[in-house]
Design an enzyme around this catalytic site. Structure first.
Site, PDB file in Angstrom:
ATOM      1  N   TYR B 130       0.851  -1.181   0.000  1.00 11.57           N
ATOM      2  CA  TYR B 130       0.000   0.000   0.000  1.00 11.57           C
ATOM      3  C   TYR B 130       0.890   1.236   0.000  1.00 11.57           C
ATOM      4  O   TYR B 130       1.773   1.381   0.849  1.00 11.57           O
ATOM      5  CB  TYR B 130      -0.911   0.022   1.226  1.00 11.57           C
ATOM      6  CG  TYR B 130      -1.968   1.082   1.077  1.00 11.57           C
ATOM      7  CD1 TYR B 130      -3.215   0.769   0.547  1.00 11.57           C
ATOM      8  CD2 TYR B 130      -1.708   2.411   1.397  1.00 11.57           C
ATOM      9  CE1 TYR B 130      -4.175   1.747   0.357  1.00 11.57           C
ATOM     10  CE2 TYR B 130      -2.658   3.392   1.204  1.00 11.57           C
ATOM     11  CZ  TYR B 130      -3.884   3.055   0.682  1.00 11.57           C
ATOM     12  OH  TYR B 130      -4.828   4.031   0.483  1.00 11.57           O
ATOM     13  N   GLN B 191     -10.750  -0.326   0.513  1.00 11.01           N
ATOM     14  CA  GLN B 191     -11.176  -1.114  -0.652  1.00 11.01           C
ATOM     15  C   GLN B 191      -9.976  -1.714  -1.394  1.00 11.01           C
ATOM     16  O   GLN B 191     -10.053  -2.854  -1.887  1.00 11.01           O
ATOM     17  CB  GLN B 191     -12.064  -0.283  -1.594  1.00 11.01           C
ATOM     18  CG  GLN B 191     -11.448   0.989  -2.158  1.00 11.01           C
ATOM     19  CD  GLN B 191     -11.630   2.217  -1.249  1.00 11.01           C
ATOM     20  OE1 GLN B 191     -11.883   2.075  -0.051  1.00 11.01           O
ATOM     21  NE2 GLN B 191     -11.493   3.411  -1.794  1.00 11.01           N
ATOM     22  N   ASN B 214      -3.782   5.500   6.079  1.00  8.03           N
ATOM     23  CA  ASN B 214      -4.554   6.209   7.100  1.00  8.03           C
ATOM     24  C   ASN B 214      -5.291   5.202   8.004  1.00  8.03           C
ATOM     25  O   ASN B 214      -5.062   3.995   7.925  1.00  8.03           O
ATOM     26  CB  ASN B 214      -5.527   7.202   6.438  1.00  8.03           C
ATOM     27  CG  ASN B 214      -6.529   6.490   5.528  1.00  8.03           C
ATOM     28  OD1 ASN B 214      -6.745   5.281   5.645  1.00  8.03           O
ATOM     29  ND2 ASN B 214      -7.134   7.230   4.629  1.00  8.03           N
ATOM     30  N   SER B 237       3.159   8.314  14.339  1.00  4.79           N
ATOM     31  CA  SER B 237       4.603   8.248  14.543  1.00  4.79           C
ATOM     32  C   SER B 237       5.000   8.837  15.905  1.00  4.79           C
ATOM     33  O   SER B 237       4.238   9.587  16.504  1.00  4.79           O
ATOM     34  CB  SER B 237       5.262   9.043  13.417  1.00  4.79           C
ATOM     35  OG  SER B 237       6.615   8.724  13.313  1.00  4.79           O
ATOM     36  N   GLN B 259       9.177  14.614  13.839  1.00  2.00           N
ATOM     37  CA  GLN B 259       8.059  13.686  14.021  1.00  2.00           C
ATOM     38  C   GLN B 259       6.730  14.422  14.059  1.00  2.00           C
ATOM     39  O   GLN B 259       5.743  13.991  13.494  1.00  2.00           O
ATOM     40  CB  GLN B 259       8.206  12.866  15.313  1.00  2.00           C
ATOM     41  CG  GLN B 259       9.303  11.836  15.258  1.00  2.00           C
ATOM     42  CD  GLN B 259       9.207  10.947  14.034  1.00  2.00           C
ATOM     43  OE1 GLN B 259       8.200  10.298  13.841  1.00  2.00           O
ATOM     44  NE2 GLN B 259      10.233  10.942  13.205  1.00  2.00           N
ATOM     45  N   HIS B 262       4.640  15.068  10.948  1.00  2.00           N
ATOM     46  CA  HIS B 262       4.029  13.952  10.227  1.00  2.00           C
ATOM     47  C   HIS B 262       2.514  13.918  10.374  1.00  2.00           C
ATOM     48  O   HIS B 262       1.796  13.529   9.452  1.00  2.00           O
ATOM     49  CB  HIS B 262       4.560  12.612  10.762  1.00  2.00           C
ATOM     50  CG  HIS B 262       5.751  12.093  10.019  1.00  2.00           C
ATOM     51  ND1 HIS B 262       5.720  11.797   8.690  1.00  2.00           N
ATOM     52  CD2 HIS B 262       7.009  11.809  10.434  1.00  2.00           C
ATOM     53  CE1 HIS B 262       6.907  11.349   8.310  1.00  2.00           C
ATOM     54  NE2 HIS B 262       7.715  11.357   9.344  1.00  2.00           N
ATOM     55  N   GLU B 327       8.819   4.314  18.931  1.00  2.00           N
ATOM     56  CA  GLU B 327       9.198   3.948  17.568  1.00  2.00           C
ATOM     57  C   GLU B 327      10.660   4.364  17.275  1.00  2.00           C
ATOM     58  O   GLU B 327      11.446   3.576  16.771  1.00  2.00           O
ATOM     59  CB  GLU B 327       8.244   4.658  16.600  1.00  2.00           C
ATOM     60  CG  GLU B 327       8.451   4.307  15.145  1.00  2.00           C
ATOM     61  CD  GLU B 327       7.579   5.165  14.221  1.00  2.00           C
ATOM     62  OE1 GLU B 327       6.998   6.175  14.697  1.00  2.00           O
ATOM     63  OE2 GLU B 327       7.500   4.835  13.027  1.00  2.00           O
ATOM     64  N   HIS B 328      10.987   5.620  17.590  1.00  2.00           N
ATOM     65  CA  HIS B 328      12.351   6.136  17.377  1.00  2.00           C
ATOM     66  C   HIS B 328      12.909   6.646  18.698  1.00  2.00           C
ATOM     67  O   HIS B 328      12.212   7.361  19.411  1.00  2.00           O
ATOM     68  CB  HIS B 328      12.343   7.310  16.397  1.00  2.00           C
ATOM     69  CG  HIS B 328      11.661   7.049  15.104  1.00  2.00           C
ATOM     70  ND1 HIS B 328      10.391   7.503  14.826  1.00  2.00           N
ATOM     71  CD2 HIS B 328      12.063   6.381  13.990  1.00  2.00           C
ATOM     72  CE1 HIS B 328      10.049   7.137  13.601  1.00  2.00           C
ATOM     73  NE2 HIS B 328      11.031   6.447  13.070  1.00  2.00           N
ATOM     74  N   ASP B 361      14.992   7.770   8.108  1.00  2.00           N
ATOM     75  CA  ASP B 361      13.789   7.750   7.267  1.00  2.00           C
ATOM     76  C   ASP B 361      14.116   7.498   5.805  1.00  2.00           C
ATOM     77  O   ASP B 361      13.265   7.040   5.048  1.00  2.00           O
ATOM     78  CB  ASP B 361      13.053   9.094   7.367  1.00  2.00           C
ATOM     79  CG  ASP B 361      12.221   9.195   8.629  1.00  2.00           C
ATOM     80  OD1 ASP B 361      11.922   8.146   9.221  1.00  2.00           O
ATOM     81  OD2 ASP B 361      11.868  10.326   9.009  1.00  2.00           O
ATOM     82  N   GLU B 415      -2.520 -38.429  26.250  1.00  2.00           N
ATOM     83  CA  GLU B 415      -3.370 -37.304  25.846  1.00  2.00           C
ATOM     84  C   GLU B 415      -4.707 -37.773  25.274  1.00  2.00           C
ATOM     85  O   GLU B 415      -5.512 -36.953  24.843  1.00  2.00           O
ATOM     86  CB  GLU B 415      -2.636 -36.426  24.825  1.00  2.00           C
ATOM     87  CG  GLU B 415      -1.481 -35.622  25.434  1.00  2.00           C
ATOM     88  CD  GLU B 415      -0.908 -34.562  24.495  1.00  2.00           C
ATOM     89  OE1 GLU B 415      -1.299 -34.548  23.297  1.00  2.00           O
ATOM     90  OE2 GLU B 415      -0.085 -33.762  24.955  1.00  2.00           O
ATOM     91  N   HIS B 420      -2.974 -41.228  16.919  1.00  2.00           N
ATOM     92  CA  HIS B 420      -1.591 -40.746  16.941  1.00  2.00           C
ATOM     93  C   HIS B 420      -0.653 -41.899  17.328  1.00  2.00           C
ATOM     94  O   HIS B 420       0.381 -42.121  16.692  1.00  2.00           O
ATOM     95  CB  HIS B 420      -1.423 -39.613  17.965  1.00  2.00           C
ATOM     96  CG  HIS B 420      -1.942 -38.279  17.518  1.00  2.00           C
ATOM     97  ND1 HIS B 420      -3.262 -38.040  17.256  1.00  2.00           N
ATOM     98  CD2 HIS B 420      -1.299 -37.103  17.286  1.00  2.00           C
ATOM     99  CE1 HIS B 420      -3.415 -36.763  16.896  1.00  2.00           C
ATOM    100  NE2 HIS B 420      -2.230 -36.178  16.894  1.00  2.00           N
TER     101      HIS B 420
END
Lengths: 429, 429
Positions: B130, B191, B214, B237, B259, B262, B327-328, B361, B415, B420
Site C-alpha cells: 500500500y 477497498q 490512514n 509516529s 516527528q 508527520h 518507535e524512534h 527515514d 493425551e 496418533h
C-alpha cells in the site's frame, strides 16, 4: 470423504473449492468475544470471576481457586508413572535443543561511509500461554509454547488454563513443572486472553499471547492483535499425505486418522498415484476408526472433510500441495527429496515412510504449533522469534552525516517534510 | 506540551497516562471498514470502481484508469532532477544492502538419534504494497516496503495507490521504477486492501500486505490479518529524544519537529537532565515551527502530545524509555553506549549527536516501517522476514523411529489420542 481424479473434467473446480473452503469463522463468536473482552477490560477480576463461574463452573474466591502453585506442579510431575515422566522429559529436551538453534544473532558493523549500523534482538518482558483444559488438555502444547519462550529469555511466563468444575489436569501441571513455569491462573476462554492482554488486579499484563484454544480463544487473540503480539490465528488441524502404492495402507490410514481425531473440522487429504492403494487406505480408515476411542470425532472429520486425490504421476502432487499449503505434509515415497524440494508452502514436512506426523507432535523437536487454513502461504510455525523483537540502530559522526545526510535532506524536501531536512542541515552548517 | 519532573509527586501517574494513552482507534472506522471489505469481497471490481469514484473522485473504466504502466514509471524516473535521482538511488542502494544481510539461513542436520531435522525458508508468492496518495505520498515508503520484498525473492509485487482526481505522484512512480515494480493499481483505502486480500477480476490475490496508510487502511489490514499476512498495525509516529545539556537546542528542536510534522497525533518526547537546556529547546520548537510549511500539523502535535521530562540523572531515562517503547529513540549524549545497552524496547535507536532520526527515514539502510503505540514491546520493524516463511521438516528411518517413537506413542496415549499412537506403533510392529 470426497474422491477426486486429476483427469476428471470437474477436477479443477472441485479442488479449488477444497482450497478455498474455510472450516472456521463464525460471526456470533466475534460479537460474543467483543463483549467479553470489553467486560474484562472494564471490570478486571470481577468480570473474570463471573465469567469463570458461568463458563467453567468454577468459583474464584481464595488464592488457591485463582492460581496453581509451583509446588502442586512439582508434586504432579513426581507422581507421574516413570515411562510418562521419561517421555515428557525426552520431549522437553529435544524441543529445547531444536529451538536453541533458532536464537537470532545481533548485527553491529560500520560501513564504508562510516555509518555504524545493526540490529539487536531482545526477548519480550512477559508472555502469556493459553493451555486448554477439558477434553483437549495437552501437556505437549504447554511444552511447545513454554520452551521457545524460555529459550528466548522471557523473564515472566504466565499460563492461563481453565479448570472446569475445579478439575485440574495433572499431566499439564507436570509439563508446567518441567518447563519451569511458576505462574498459572485457573481461568480460560476469551476472558483469560483479555486478562493477559489488558491486565487485571491479580494478573499483570503480558506482551505476547500464544497457545491453542477453541474458537473463542482464537477470536480473542485475533481481536487483541496489536494490543499484544500473538502467535497466529489458529484453525482446525490438517494433514496432506502424499503416498505411492508401496506403503502399508494401515500406516497411511493411521496417519490420516491422527489428524481427523483432533477435531470434527480437521481435514485429512491423501494424494496418491495408485487407485488400488487408495481403496485399501479407505478400507483401513473405516476399520481403524471404528475401534478408536476418538471414533466419533475422527469419523465425522473424515466423512465431512476427508479427500483422496488420484494423480497419474506423484510429481503432480507438488503443485497441489503448494495450493493446499497444509499444516502437515507427509512424503511417503521412496525418493522424497524431489518432492521436498518442490514444496514451498507447508507448515511442517515429514519425509519418508517412517516419519508419521505424530512424532512431530511430541518428540521430534520442531514446534507443533503450525499455520492452518492455507496460512502456510505466508506464516510459519511458532518459534523463539515469536517471543523476541529486534531494534535496528544507526550511529553517525559528523563525517558520516556529511557523507549521506545531504541525500536524505534532498528527499525530505521533495516529500514536503521541511523539519526532517532542517534536522540534518542544521547539523551540517 | 506537558512538562514533567521525575521528582514531582504526580510524576508516576502523569507518566503512566502518557504510556497508556492510545492516540489511535475509532469504532466508527471499524464498522465502515467492515462494510467496505464485505462489499469488495462480494462484488469485486464493480465495488472497487464505485468506491474509488466516491472516495478518490477517480473513474475506473479504461485500462489506463486502472493501472500505471512500467513505462510511465520509467519516464517519471528519467524526468527527475539529477540530485533527486541520485538521492533516491543512494537510498535504494543502502536499503538493499542492509536488508540483504537479513536473509535467513536454512537448517538441515541429522542428530545423534538419526533424526534429520531442519527448517527451510521460502518467500511468499505475492505481496501487496500500500502506497498512500495525496498529502502523504512518500517515495521513501515505497522503497522501504518494496526492497525487502524483492530481497526476500517475492516473485509478484502488486502496488496499490490512490490517485485522487486522477493525479499521480511522479516521485512515487520514479521510486517504483527504481524498485522494479511493474504492477501498480490506482486504487486506495480499505477497498484496495480488500482487493489485494480477496482478489478481484483484475487484481489477483496476494499473500502478504504491507505499507503505511490512514486509519481506514490500518483497520482494513487489522481485520484481514489471518486471511493474509500483514506487517503491523501502524499508528501515529513518535520520537523519544534523550539529550544532555551539551546539545545545540536548534538540532534537538528540529528532531522533535521532524516527528510532529508527520501527523497531528504524532508524539515527540524529550528527556533531559538540564532544565535550562529544555527551556531553550522549547523556545526553538516555537521559533522553528512557526516557519515550517508543515506548521499547522507540527504545532498541533507538539501542543497536544509533546512532552518534556526532566530527570536528575540521564541514566534514569533508561527505565522511562523501556516503558515508552518508542518507535524512534535518539541518544544525544557524549557516551551513548550505556544508554544503548540498557534500552530493550524501541523500534530503532539513533546513537550520538550526529544521528538525527530523519537520516533513518531515507538513506541509512534500516527500515523506517517501525512499531508504534508502545508496540516495540513485542514487535519489530519491517524486514525481509515479513515476506518469507519457514517450513520445518523431519526425516526418520526405521532406526530413528525406534529411538524416539515409543516416547511419542506414550504421550499420545496419555493425551487420549489413540490414532496418533497407532501411526507410530503400527510402523514399529
Amino acid at each position: 470423504m470426497q474422491w477426486l481424479n486429476i483427469n476428471d473434467a470437474g477436477f479443477e473446480g472441485a479442488f479449488r473449492k477444497i482450497v478455498n473452503d474455510r472450516r472456521d469463522g463464525d460471526a456470533n463468536v466475534t460479537r460474543q468475544v467483543d463483549t467479553i473482552l470489553s467486560d474484562v477490560r472494564a471490570r478486571g477480576d470481577a468480570a473474570l470471576s463471573e465469567l469463570t463461574a458461568r463458563f467453567d463452573n468454577h468459583t474464584l474466591s481464595s488464592d488457591t481457586d485463582w492460581a496453581i502453585s509451583a509446588e502442586e506442579c512439582k508434586a504432579a510431575f513426581d507422581g507421574l508413572d516413570a515411562d510418562l515422566r521419561d517421555a515428557l522429559t525426552l520431549a522437553a529436551t529435544r524441543i529445547r535443543t531444536y529451538h536453541e538453534a533458532q536464537l537470532p544473532e545481533d548485527r553491529d558493523y560500520t560501513d564504508a561511509d562510516g555509518v555504524r549500523l545493526g540490529a539487536r534482538w531482545h526477548p519480550v518482558d512477559a508472555a502469556g500461554l493459553y493451555v486448554p483444559g477439558g477434553r483437549a488438555a495437552y501437556p505437549s502444547s504447554l511444552l511447545m509454547n513454554a520452551i521457545p519462550a524460555k529459550v528466548a529469555g522471557v523473564k515472566r511466563l504466565a499460563v492461563v488454563t481453565p479448570t472446569p468444575k475445579g478439575v485440574v489436569n495433572p499431566l499439564v501441571l507436570a509439563a508446567a513443572h518441567l518447563a519451569g513455569i511458576s505462574e498459572i491462573w485457573r481461568v480460560g476462554g476469551a476472558q483469560a486472553v483479555g486478562a493477559l492482554a489488558y491486565g487485571t488486579e491479580r494478573i499483570k499484563r503480558v506482551d505476547v499471547i500464544t497457545g491453542p484454544g477453541n474458537a473463542w480463544v482464537a477470536e480473542a487473540k485475533r481481536q487483541l492483535y496489536g494490543v499484544v503480539g500473538i502467535d497466529m490465528v489458529a484453525g482446525p488441524s490438517e494433514i496432506l499425505v502424499i503416498a505411492d502404492g508401496q506403503n502399508n495402507p494401515e500406516w497411511i490410514a493411521a496417519d490420516l486418522l491422527s489428524q481427523a481425531e483432533h477435531d470434527p473440522n480437521a481435514q485429512s487429504i491423501l494424494i496418491t498415484d495408485d487407485a488400488g492403494f487408495a481403496r485399501q487406505v479407505e478400507d483401513q480408515v473405516d476399520v481403524q476408526s471404528a475401534m478408536l476411542a476418538t471414533k466419533n470425532v475422527a469419523q465425522k472429520s473424515w466423512q465431512d472433510h476427508g479427500v483422496i486425490i488420484q494423480v497419474d504421476d506423484i510429481a503432480q502432487s507438488i503443485d497441489l500441495a503448494n495450493d493446499l499449503a497444509a499444516e502437515h505434509v507427509e512424503l511417503a515415497v521412496d525418493n522424497p527429496q524431489p518432492l521436498f524440494d518442490g514444496i514451498r508452502h507447508a507448515g511442517s514436512i515429514f519425509i519418508g515412510r517412517y516419519a508419521p506426523e505424530a512424532v512431530g507432535d511430541y518428540v521430534a523437536g520442531p514446534n507443533h504449533v503450525l499455520p492452518t487454513g492455507r496460512r502456510a502461504r505466508f506464516a510459519s510455525g511458532l518459534s523463539v522469534l515469536d517471543f523476541m523483537k529486534r531494534s535496528s540502530f544507526i550511529e553517525l559522526d559528523e563525517a558520516a552525516l556529511k557523507a549521506i545526510g545531504p541525500a536524505a535532506a534532498t528527499l525530505a524536501h521533495a516529500e514536503g517534510l521541511p523539519a526532517h531536512a532542517i534536522s540534518i542541515e542544521s547539523r551540517l552548517k
